[in-house]
Design a protein around this motif. Sequence first.
Motif, PDB file in Angstrom:
ATOM      1  N   GLU A  45     -41.218 -54.700   7.997  1.00  0.00           N
ATOM      2  CA  GLU A  45     -40.736 -55.568   9.063  1.00  0.00           C
ATOM      3  C   GLU A  45     -39.755 -56.593   8.503  1.00  0.00           C
ATOM      4  N   GLN A  61     -36.521 -62.375  12.855  1.00  0.00           N
ATOM      5  CA  GLN A  61     -36.508 -61.556  14.057  1.00  0.00           C
ATOM      6  C   GLN A  61     -35.184 -61.620  14.817  1.00  0.00           C
ATOM      7  N   VAL A 112     -32.959 -58.466  14.240  1.00  0.00           N
ATOM      8  CA  VAL A 112     -33.588 -57.149  14.338  1.00  0.00           C
ATOM      9  C   VAL A 112     -32.648 -56.093  14.923  1.00  0.00           C
TER      10      VAL A 112
END
Length: 256
Positions: free
Chosen positions: A132, A136, A139
């Motif tokens: 991951e 974010q 992304v």
Amino acid sequence: MVSSSPQHGHFNGQLSEQYIQDAFHSYLKSSLTQAKAERLIDVDVLASAEGDLMITGPALCLYFAALRCTTNPPSVPLPRTTKTAQPVELSFENCPPAFASFLRVWANTVPLIQNLAPEHQHDLARVICGLEPLHQDVVPIVNGISADLRAVAIEISQRRSFQDRYASALQAALDAGGAPGSSSPRKASFVPPPTYDDTPSASPNPSPRQSLESLPPKLPPRINPNLPQQSPGLLSPQCIQRILEPFYPYSRFTCH
């Protein structure tokens, strides 16, 4: 008149296909070693070659090559064959015609990768390795670039010439970081998938049913449908397959 260089395999100013394949294999070793050092790939994964590590390795090669690129238009800085050898870069001027489209696909990703902030470049490496991202907000961007690199890597990973040398690259990464001259107690367990004979064994007057039953199983789709969508403007995986066919001759293998 054809001129040649035994060191780099030049022919009329172009690098030989074998030289490029050898350079890619050298990159593969260093890329896997770097990924292990940065804890992007676990030692157990290297030893077992589980998951999609055959795709991750080539994708990392393309990623690190993009980071090393310092030219415009982009060119690939190739590993030196010896410590005293002159640096060589794979460019549109010396690239064999069979690889020109492949080079163009990679070149399209270079500005995208280099324009990322360092922490986002690291996120891209994490996504390539199946981890991951830590940020974010990037992304969609890193997923798109990763999909482009992995689409090329999928095609490379299915070539027999790549498969036959992959175990040695994994072992080199496992051995890296130990005492000089020593090897890792962990051994790469990767074994290339078996090939099957395209010519079926002859049998006297086989019935239609027997002929159908003797056919080899269908090969699975060669492109992973779960990959993120590619970024616009780059070639599709099907086009990339045609581009890389001479680079890593495709070898079919038995499906279970």
